[in-house]
Design a protein around this motif. Structure first.
Motif, PDB file in Angstrom:
ATOM      1  N   TYR A  41      89.343  -4.413  63.689  1.00 20.47           N
ATOM      2  CA  TYR A  41      88.103  -4.439  62.911  1.00 20.47           C
ATOM      3  C   TYR A  41      88.400  -4.443  61.418  1.00 20.47           C
ATOM      4  N   VAL A  46      84.047  -9.212  59.256  1.00 20.23           N
ATOM      5  CA  VAL A  46      83.082  -9.149  60.364  1.00 20.23           C
ATOM      6  C   VAL A  46      81.997 -10.190  60.224  1.00 20.23           C
ATOM      7  N   THR A  75      76.707  -8.965  68.527  1.00 17.51           N
ATOM      8  CA  THR A  75      76.800  -7.692  67.804  1.00 17.51           C
ATOM      9  C   THR A  75      78.232  -7.216  67.867  1.00 17.51           C
ATOM     10  N   ILE A  76      78.824  -6.955  66.695  1.00 17.81           N
ATOM     11  CA  ILE A  76      80.200  -6.433  66.643  1.00 17.81           C
ATOM     12  C   ILE A  76      80.137  -5.036  66.060  1.00 17.81           C
ATOM     13  N   MET A  77      80.755  -4.057  66.758  1.00 20.54           N
ATOM     14  CA  MET A  77      80.672  -2.672  66.303  1.00 20.54           C
ATOM     15  C   MET A  77      82.043  -2.025  66.342  1.00 20.54           C
ATOM     16  N   GLN A  78      82.319  -1.273  65.288  1.00 18.51           N
ATOM     17  CA  GLN A  78      83.594  -0.581  65.179  1.00 18.51           C
ATOM     18  C   GLN A  78      83.653   0.577  66.182  1.00 18.51           C
ATOM     19  N   ASN A  80      84.058   4.024  66.977  1.00 19.57           N
ATOM     20  CA  ASN A  80      84.095   5.238  66.192  1.00 19.57           C
ATOM     21  C   ASN A  80      83.624   6.444  66.991  1.00 19.57           C
ATOM     22  N   ALA A  82      80.770   6.416  68.349  1.00 19.70           N
ATOM     23  CA  ALA A  82      79.307   6.334  68.367  1.00 19.70           C
ATOM     24  C   ALA A  82      78.847   5.541  69.572  1.00 19.70           C
ATOM     25  N   LEU A  84      76.180   2.907  71.614  1.00 20.53           N
ATOM     26  CA  LEU A  84      75.352   1.726  71.345  1.00 20.53           C
ATOM     27  C   LEU A  84      74.667   1.308  72.639  1.00 20.53           C
TER      28      LEU A  84
ATOM     29  N   LEU B 114      70.075  -0.307  69.936  1.00 19.87           N
ATOM     30  CA  LEU B 114      69.906   1.060  69.449  1.00 19.87           C
ATOM     31  C   LEU B 114      71.255   1.744  69.429  1.00 19.87           C
ATOM     32  N   LYS B 123      77.661  -5.150  62.825  1.00 24.16           N
ATOM     33  CA  LYS B 123      77.192  -6.431  62.296  1.00 24.16           C
ATOM     34  C   LYS B 123      76.551  -7.204  63.436  1.00 24.16           C
TER      35      LYS B 123
END
Lengths: 120, 159
Positions: A41, A46, A75-78, A80, A82, A84, B114, B123
């Protein structure tokens, strides 16, 4: 002898009128692999990655030459710790329209790509 | 058609020589009316584009998204069990309210993303292959201390 061409024509019409999830799923996986493949990442890249994945998907989908309109979201997410969640609710024709969502991950990030196909 | 014309001509000839002109005239005019009615071409039409009034309007849909998100998420904190419920609830609720808008001949899709705010970078990008004149989308972002929620509604016209 006369029945065979009719059968093939009917099959072609059926394939044209259906959203084939397997083909689309393969297209998405290839697109993600080609663009993000072995990268980690990086915040400055991104933006380009999401655009590249989405463009690769749309160009491959249009090459299928089916009478469909497509919507591709990425959708690209790091990674961490968290959480989603994604959900979608659609008002369409179940016989002809469909969607395909692919979840891909590596050590540093998640990528979720959804493709919706709506028949014309 | 040909037979009727012949009858008309014969009647016309007989009319000139007789006193019963009024009766025969009405017969002629009736036949005349039938002929002219059949000669008007029937109008077959199929609407291939929405009119300006029927086109997808982004603002009412944005309102709906905003209302649903604030109703379901204000004052809430992220938790794994609830997040699942909230995402499907928001999607179904937005879908139901869009259906109430009665956009004629439009199919719509509501997508909800969400997530928990933990400092991670996110992103989202999208691309559509459709007809720009008839189709469209709107999106709305909701954020509080621990949750971010993006809802997108796509509307596609059915030809």
């Amino acid at each position: 002898m006369e029945q065979k061409p009719k059968e093939t024509v009917d099959q072609d019409l059926q394939e044209e009128g259906q959203f084939v999830v397997d083909d689309v799923s393969k297209i998405i996986k290839d697109a993600i692999e080609n663009v993000i493949g072995g990268n980690g990442y990086q915040q400055n890249k991104v933006n380009n990655w999401t655009t590249a994945v989405v463009e690769a998907c749309t160009s491959e989908l249009t090459k299928l030459m089916k009478p469909y309109k497509y919507i591709v979201t990425c959708t690209i997410m790091q990674k961490n710790g968290a959480g989603l969640h994604t959900a979608s609710s659609c008002y369409w024709d179940n016989n002809t329209d469909g969607s395909c969502t692919v979840r891909w991950e590596n050590k540093t990030m998640f990528c979720i790509v959804s493709v919706y196909g709506l028949a014309i | 058609m040909g037979e009727r014309e012949e009858i008309g001509i014969e009647d016309a000839i007989s009319v000139e020589g007789s006193d019963l002109t009024k009766g025969n005239d009405t017969e002629d005019t009736e036949i005349f009316k039938e002929q002219s009615y059949e000669s008007i071409p029937a109008l077959h039409s199929y609407q291939i584009k929405p009119s300006l009034l029927e086109r997808f309007k982004a603002d009412p849909v944005k309102e709906i998204i905003r209302n649903v998100q604030t109703e379901i998420l204000t004052g809430k904190n992220y938790s794994v069990d609830n997040a699942k419920k909230w995402t499907s609830k928001i999607a179904n609720e937005v879908n139901a309210r869009c259906r109430e808008l009665k956009m004629r001949r439009y199919k719509h899709i509501a997508q909800v993303i969400l997530g928990e705010l933990k400092g991670a970078g996110v992103k989202t990008g999208l691309r559509c292959v459709w007809d720009c004149e008839t189709d469209g989308f709107t999106s709305e972002l909701f954020m509080n201390d621990t949750i971010f929620c993006i809802t997108i509604v796509f509307a596609v016209y059915l030809y």
